[in-house]
Write a protein that holds these residues in place. Structure first.
Motif, PDB file in Angstrom:
ATOM      1  N   GLY A  28      -3.791  19.246 -43.138  1.00 47.87           N
ATOM      2  CA  GLY A  28      -2.548  19.344 -42.179  1.00 47.87           C
ATOM      3  C   GLY A  28      -1.062  19.681 -42.847  1.00 47.87           C
ATOM      4  N   PHE A  36       3.215  27.942 -37.431  1.00 42.53           N
ATOM      5  CA  PHE A  36       3.104  27.937 -36.178  1.00 42.53           C
ATOM      6  C   PHE A  36       4.305  28.410 -35.347  1.00 42.53           C
ATOM      7  CE2 PHE A  36      -0.382  24.610 -36.217  1.00 42.53           C
ATOM      8  CZ  PHE A  36      -1.357  25.401 -35.763  1.00 42.53           C
ATOM      9  N   LYS A 168      -5.098  20.782 -35.084  1.00 44.33           N
ATOM     10  CA  LYS A 168      -4.649  22.154 -35.455  1.00 44.33           C
ATOM     11  C   LYS A 168      -5.986  22.834 -36.145  1.00 44.33           C
ATOM     12  CE  LYS A 168      -1.380  20.025 -38.355  1.00 44.33           C
ATOM     13  NZ  LYS A 168      -0.374  19.802 -39.206  1.00 44.33           N
ATOM     14  N   VAL A 302      -0.823  22.506 -28.501  1.00 46.99           N
ATOM     15  CA  VAL A 302      -1.323  22.227 -30.015  1.00 46.99           C
ATOM     16  C   VAL A 302      -0.187  22.415 -30.907  1.00 46.99           C
ATOM     17  CG1 VAL A 302      -2.724  23.322 -31.828  1.00 46.99           C
ATOM     18  CG2 VAL A 302      -3.877  23.252 -29.399  1.00 46.99           C
ATOM     19  N   VAL A 303       0.368  23.457 -30.473  1.00 43.53           N
ATOM     20  CA  VAL A 303       1.812  23.686 -31.716  1.00 43.53           C
ATOM     21  C   VAL A 303       2.780  22.572 -31.476  1.00 43.53           C
ATOM     22  CG1 VAL A 303       1.376  26.319 -31.845  1.00 43.53           C
ATOM     23  CG2 VAL A 303       2.868  25.138 -30.216  1.00 43.53           C
ATOM     24  N   SER A 306       1.245  19.961 -33.533  1.00 42.69           N
ATOM     25  CA  SER A 306       1.289  20.225 -35.153  1.00 42.69           C
ATOM     26  C   SER A 306       2.812  19.823 -35.381  1.00 42.69           C
ATOM     27  CB  SER A 306       1.128  21.715 -35.210  1.00 42.69           C
ATOM     28  OG  SER A 306       1.620  22.172 -36.334  1.00 42.69           O
TER      29      SER A 306
END
Length: 476
Positions: A28, A36, A168, A302-303, A306
């Motif tokens: 991560g 991203f 991620k 998702v981003v 993140s």
């Protein structure tokens, strides 16, 4: 160096992060906001040569992390690289690296807030945007949410980060598979472009922006790697570090190739690099360009997760740095106190107050890309100096502790000469930062931090050390 207390003692950090947590947190850390969000701007600056940029930086970071891993495993009493720098270079180095790492992650948090606003704009109609006050309130809410997560146990932090990292990883693997399918099926976007590997080099070659574009790409690309060294702040809370730290470090090259090089190669194969917006995540724009809005919505979520993961890690690491600084008398004593859950609660609050200043930045600099670039540039300068000091620590370790190096089962490849190669590379990146107007501004501002640290070290820390030494002499 202090002997670690029993794990049950609430006045010491506890080893609650398992191998599963450590591995996923390490991954991560290598997949952050810089990849991203920042890769959109990097592609616009450097074109396809971004792939080479990531390979070069990734290679250097593998050696840096091997050096850090060898030192940490040589003395398990080191809680983080504050102890390491204090012991191998001196108290001034420990003071600098600890407070600079703290400020660096505060700046990461501020950059993350800018990224969150940028991603949330995706959900607004084209003719609408958040007001400066709205941006500030959203930022404040995000900081309070992350603070709440970190005030719980370190094991829960590890669990949350585990799932954040897993999301991620699965998202990037999914993007690679879907993008690869588009290429092999010669998918044609609504705009008319056909997915093909040749899109990577067909629009001006691998270096369409020339040498200047290639060099300019390093600044944002470096920001993507902030957090790779996060393992070094978790040394005191990792179970079985002799086994788990080497696993996490050795996997770095594979992660860089898979999550950076291959993912962006696929992105630029589906969407020609000159059609990727600089102010948008290329992972989201790939699906928008391909005319698949549902996938773009999923990727945007998702981003967003993140960025929250990045901020979560940042708040965690700053509080651990403050804990180490406090225990060495280099920060207020209260910042070294642990709550009943064995987390440095006051350190967490202190860091979040400063990250909350990022909410104010959203008000004064409503342009999210401009705010992101300013915060990330200052952050990169600080981290370059920290990474450089880690390599200096390794050189000092080789000179002062040759017997520990001889006994090490996790030696850094290349040893001393490779340390100098990494140091030269880091100096080279500082020179690159002076070439771009926005990063040059950050470089000019950065000496102010040195003046602040030098002043506080002499005025606040040294008198405390002298008093302690005098007391020890009187006691003896």
């Amino acid at each position: 160096m202090r002997e670690p207390k029993a794990e049950q003692a609430t006045h010491e950090l506890q080893r609650k992060l398992s191998n599963r947590h450590l591995q996923l947190i390490a991954i991560g850390g290598a997949i952050g906001t810089g990849l991203f969000m920042g890769s959109g701007k990097t592609i616009s600056l450097a074109g396809p040569s971004i792939l080479l940029i990531y390979m070069i930086i990734g290679g250097m970071f593998f050696f840096l992390m091997r050096a850090l891993g060898e030192i940490l495993l040589s003395n398990l009493h080191y809680k983080s690289f504050i102890d390491m720098a204090h012991d191998l270079i001196g108290p001034a180095a420990g003071y600098y690296i600890g407070w600079s790492y703290w400020l660096g992650w505060v700046l990461v948090g501020i950059a993350d807030l800018a990224a969150i606003i940028n991603y949330l704009n995706f959900w607004l109609p084209p003719d609408m945007a958040f007001t400066p006050i709205g941006q500030a309130l959203i930022s404040a809410g995000c900081v309070l949410f992350v603070l709440g997560l970190n005030l719980l146990t370190v094991k829960l932090f590890g669990e949350i980060e585990f799932w954040f990292a897993l999301i991620k990883i699965l998202a990037i693997l999914g993007l690679i598979v879907i993008g690869g399918f588009m290429v092999f099926s010669h998918f044609q976007a609504p705009q008319g472009s056909v997915a093909s590997f040749s899109n990577v080099w067909a629009n001006g070659g691998m270096f369409p922006k020339g040498t200047s574009g290639f060099l300019a790409g390093f600044q944002i690309a470096l920001f993507a790697f902030v957090g790779v060294e996060l393992i070094g702040t978790m040394a005191a809370e990792a179970k079985d570090p002799e086994k788990n730290l080497p696993k996490a470090v050795n996997a770095i090259p594979t992660r860089i190739i898979l999550f950076y090089v291959l993912a962006l190669f696929i992105v630029m194969s589906v969407t020609p690099w000159n059609q990727i917006p600089a102010d948008q995540s290329p992972f989201v724009s790939l699906f928008l360009h391909a005319g698949i809005p549902v996938s773009a919505i999923i990727m945007n979520l998702v981003v967003l997760s993140s960025v929250m993961s990045s901020m979560n890690s940042g708040v965690f690491s700053t509080s651990r740095m403050l804990f180490g600084l406090s225990r060495d008398g280099q920060a207020p004593k209260g910042l070294g106190e642990l709550s009943s859950r064995a987390v440095p609660a006051k350190g967490l609050l202190f860091s979040c107050i400063f990250i909350m200043a990022g909410a104010a930045l959203q008000y004064f600099v409503p342009n999210t890309v401009e705010a992101f670039t300013l915060a990330s540039s200052l952050c990169v300068i600080l981290f370059i100096s920290i990474w450089g000091l880690i390599m200096v620590c390794y050189l000092r370790y080789r000179k002062l502790r040759p017997e520990l190096h001889a006994q090490s089962k996790f030696k850094m490849p290349g040893g001393v000469w490779m340390s100098y190669v990494v140091l030269i590379f880091l100096f080279f990146t500082l020179v690159i930062l002076s070439l771009e107007p926005d990063t040059l501004r950050a470089l000019i501002i950065s000496p102010v931090w040195l003046i602040i640290l030098a002043t506080t070290y002499r005025v606040l820390y040294l008198p405390r050390v002298k008093k302690r030494m005098l007391r020890q002499q009187l006691d003896s």
